[in-house]
Design a protein around this motif. Structure first.
Motif, short mmCIF file in Angstrom:
data_model
loop_
_atom_site.label_atom_id
_atom_site.label_comp_id
_atom_site.label_asym_id
_atom_site.label_seq_id
_atom_site.Cartn_x
_atom_site.Cartn_y
_atom_site.Cartn_z
N TYR A 86 0.86 -1.18 0.00
CA TYR A 86 0.00 0.00 0.00
C TYR A 86 0.89 1.23 0.00
CZ TYR A 86 -3.40 3.50 1.42
OH TYR A 86 -4.21 4.61 1.46
N GLU A 108 -7.37 11.11 5.46
CA GLU A 108 -7.51 9.75 6.00
C GLU A 108 -8.64 9.01 5.29
OE1 GLU A 108 -6.29 6.60 8.39
OE2 GLU A 108 -5.37 8.56 8.04
N ALA A 109 -9.73 9.72 4.99
CA ALA A 109 -10.84 9.09 4.27
C ALA A 109 -10.42 8.69 2.85
CB ALA A 109 -12.03 10.05 4.22
N ARG A 135 -7.35 7.90 1.89
CA ARG A 135 -6.46 6.75 2.02
C ARG A 135 -7.25 5.45 2.24
NH1 ARG A 135 -1.21 7.20 3.23
NH2 ARG A 135 -1.35 5.50 4.74
N GLU A 136 -8.27 5.54 3.07
CA GLU A 136 -9.10 4.35 3.33
C GLU A 136 -9.84 3.91 2.08
OE1 GLU A 136 -12.63 2.87 6.44
OE2 GLU A 136 -11.84 4.92 6.52
N GLU A 137 -10.37 4.87 1.33
CA GLU A 137 -11.10 4.51 0.11
C GLU A 137 -10.17 3.92 -0.94
OE1 GLU A 137 -14.62 6.41 -2.72
OE2 GLU A 137 -13.80 7.52 -1.01
N ALA A 173 -7.53 2.07 -0.31
CA ALA A 173 -7.29 0.69 0.10
C ALA A 173 -8.46 -0.21 -0.32
CB ALA A 173 -7.07 0.63 1.61
N GLU A 174 -9.67 0.30 -0.18
CA GLU A 174 -10.83 -0.48 -0.60
C GLU A 174 -10.83 -0.71 -2.11
OE1 GLU A 174 -14.21 1.61 0.82
OE2 GLU A 174 -13.83 1.17 2.95
N THR A 186 -3.83 -2.57 3.46
CA THR A 186 -4.53 -1.75 4.44
C THR A 186 -3.89 -0.38 4.51
OG1 THR A 186 -5.19 -1.54 6.77
CG2 THR A 186 -3.12 -2.67 6.32
N HIS A 187 -4.66 0.60 4.80
CA HIS A 187 -4.17 1.97 4.92
C HIS A 187 -3.66 2.26 6.32
CE1 HIS A 187 -8.17 2.20 6.66
NE2 HIS A 187 -7.82 3.37 7.22
N LYS A 188 -3.81 1.34 7.26
CA LYS A 188 -3.41 1.57 8.65
C LYS A 188 -1.90 1.47 8.80
CE LYS A 188 -7.72 -0.24 10.55
NZ LYS A 188 -8.34 -1.25 11.44
#
Length: 501
Positions: A4, A175-176, A178-180, A182-183, A199-201
């Motif tokens: 990632y 952060e939103a 980055r999460e999207e 990863a999805e 994962t974005h974590k």
């Protein structure tokens, strides 16, 4: 394995950068900067596999025109003319899948911020890692509307201005994004039937204790390619050398945490089941108590039904009260009979009118046709005289006369109940006997008057009961035995009085 990577970099004039130069390099083309007059020519640069511009309304626009417009829209010497998103494309995907994934990310940025985006996909260099497929997505800092750049996009507003529009800070927005991303990568891997996921974590958020590697940058990367060691490169190699051991320790730690979590879940489930079992037992006990209460209530109702005499066999509460009254009446009759015998001096007459075993007294109205012999017997007894008859014979005679008149009283009461006897109210009638003048002494008249009075009282009590049978049953139940005892005592008292007389 899939990795990632998403980084966001502003293109700022304060750092000597321009949107026209960045776009020319990413796309590998020639662009003349209209503001400065510089020409940025990167046509000899290779490795650009794909490039395309996306606009919110879908209208086409030239790349040089778009980024010269972005440079002209910013007047500040330290202004930000563009924002660059650098993303890593999974090597597990083919070229077409990587292209579609990059376009999906560009459409996501376009939809969230309303800006124009310029997507360029770069292939890995010959000297570098051949898995390093990546894309550069440049986005304008202003919204693209009707072929022009207008106001600042929401992402490029300050946090204070974003708060006025009820938006979260830029950190939360990033952060939103980055999460999207990863999805999007995981969905692409799933479509390609790949098991890898990203994962974005951060490592810390994932529970890993090893430190992350350091970004080398262009200069350090170039030196490493020339096999010249760098400080950052050495640091990354140390981290990578201890990574397997630390990862193993982290996995063991995770397993231990999983066991503890499973144990906690088991204990909680055990407590829940115990509570549920206790509640079920309480409910069962409550139901049993209710059933026992209902049974007790039924038994109580049955007992009340029996006590109340709803089967016409057991005396009711009112009947028991009348029984007590009847017993009192019987005692009054006996005491009055004894006083009458003393007053009249005739034991035979007293014996003739003594109560029977049921507490009944012979009625004077029975001196009719059926009572003539009784009257002659009374006269014969009187003619004998109480003093000439021994005590034993007088007692026997008294018992015979009492027994005889008990039967007469029983027949008389039955006739009165059936309504066959007239003039039974005691007012006098054709059946009332007429005594001679020699028999109407003061004691006898008083005795007969009391007998009539008692007879009226008995009749009055009899009318309070439903039937004469109830009266007799009550007398049998409560007064029978007591009356026999009282009668024996009365007989002894009579014998003693006769002896004294």
């Amino acid at each position: 394995m899939a990795i990632y990577h998403l980084s966001v970099k502003p293109v700022q004039r304060s750092k000597g950068r321009s949107a026209t130069a960045a776009a020319a390099y990413r796309a590998g083309i020639r662009i003349a900067d209209e503001r400065t007059g510089e020409i940025h020519d990167y046509r000899k640069k290779g490795g650009v596999n794909f490039s395309e511009i996306l606009t919110p309304d879908g209208s086409p626009i030239d790349r040089a025109q778009l980024w010269n417009m972005a440079e002209a829209s910013e007047k500040r010497k330290d202004g930000t003319t563009a924002r660059e998103y650098e993303i890593a494309l999974p090597a597990e995907l083919d070229a077409e899948s990587r292209k579609e994934l990059a376009l999906e990310f560009g459409r996501m940025i376009l939809k969230r911020h309303g800006v124009a985006v310029d997507i360029s996909i770069h292939a890995p260099t010959e000297q570098g890692d051949q898995r390093n497929h990546h894309a550069h997505v440049m986005a304008t800092t202003r919204k693209f509307e009707n072929g022009k750049l207008t106001v600042k996009s929401d992402f490029d507003l300050s946090d204070r201005d974003r708060k006025k529009k009820n938006l979260t800070g830029r950190k939360h927005e990033l952060e939103a994004i980055r999460e999207e991303w990863a999805e999007l990568v995981n969905r692409a891997l799933a479509r390609a039937n790949q098991r890898e996921r990203v994962t974005h974590k951060s490592l810390k958020a994932q529970g890993f204790s090893r430190p992350p590697t350091i970004h080398l940058g262009p200069a350090a990367t170039a030196m490493e390619r020339r096999e010249e060691p760098t400080e950052r490169g050495e640091r990354n190699r140390e981290i990578l050398s201890i990574a397997p051991t630390m990862n193993e320790l982290d996995m063991l730690k995770k397993q231990q945490e999983g066991i503890e979590a499973a144990r906690a879940i088991f204990e909680n489930e055990k407590i829940k089941r115990m509570k549920k079992a206790a509640e079920e037992n309480q409910e069962m006990e409550k139901n049993e108590l209710e059933i026992l209460g209902e049974r007790a209530g039924e038994r109580t109702r049955e007992s009340r039904v029996t006590i109340r005499g709803e089967d016409n066999q057991t005396p009711t509460f009112d009947q028991r009260n009348h029984e007590r009254d009847g017993a009192k009446t019987t005692g009054e009759i006996e005491s009055q009979s004894g006083r009458n015998r003393l007053a009249s001096g005739s034991d035979s007459v007293a014996g003739r009118y003594a109560p029977d075993e049921f507490g009944a007294v012979p009625s004077a109205s029975n001196w009719g046709e059926g009572g003539k012999g009784n009257r002659s017997n009374l006269e014969g007894i009187r003619s004998e005289g109480s003093t000439n008859i021994p005590a034993e014979k007088r007692h026997e005679r008294h018992g015979e006369i009492s027994s005889e008149h008990s039967g007469i009283v029983g027949r008389t009461l039955s006739q009165r109940e059936a309504g066959s006897v007239e003039g039974s109210s005691g007012r006098g009638g054709s059946d009332r006997p007429t005594l001679g003048s020699d028999q109407k002494s003061g004691g006898e008249n008083q005795f007969i008057a009391k007998i009539i009075k008692l007879e009226k009282r008995i009749l009055k009590l009899a009318t309070e009961y439903k039937t004469i049978a109830d009266l007799l049953a009550m007398a049998r139940k409560d007064g029978g035995q007591r009356h026999h005892q009282h009668e024996e005592e009365t007989t002894k008292q009579q014998a003693t009085r006769r002896m004294r007389a």
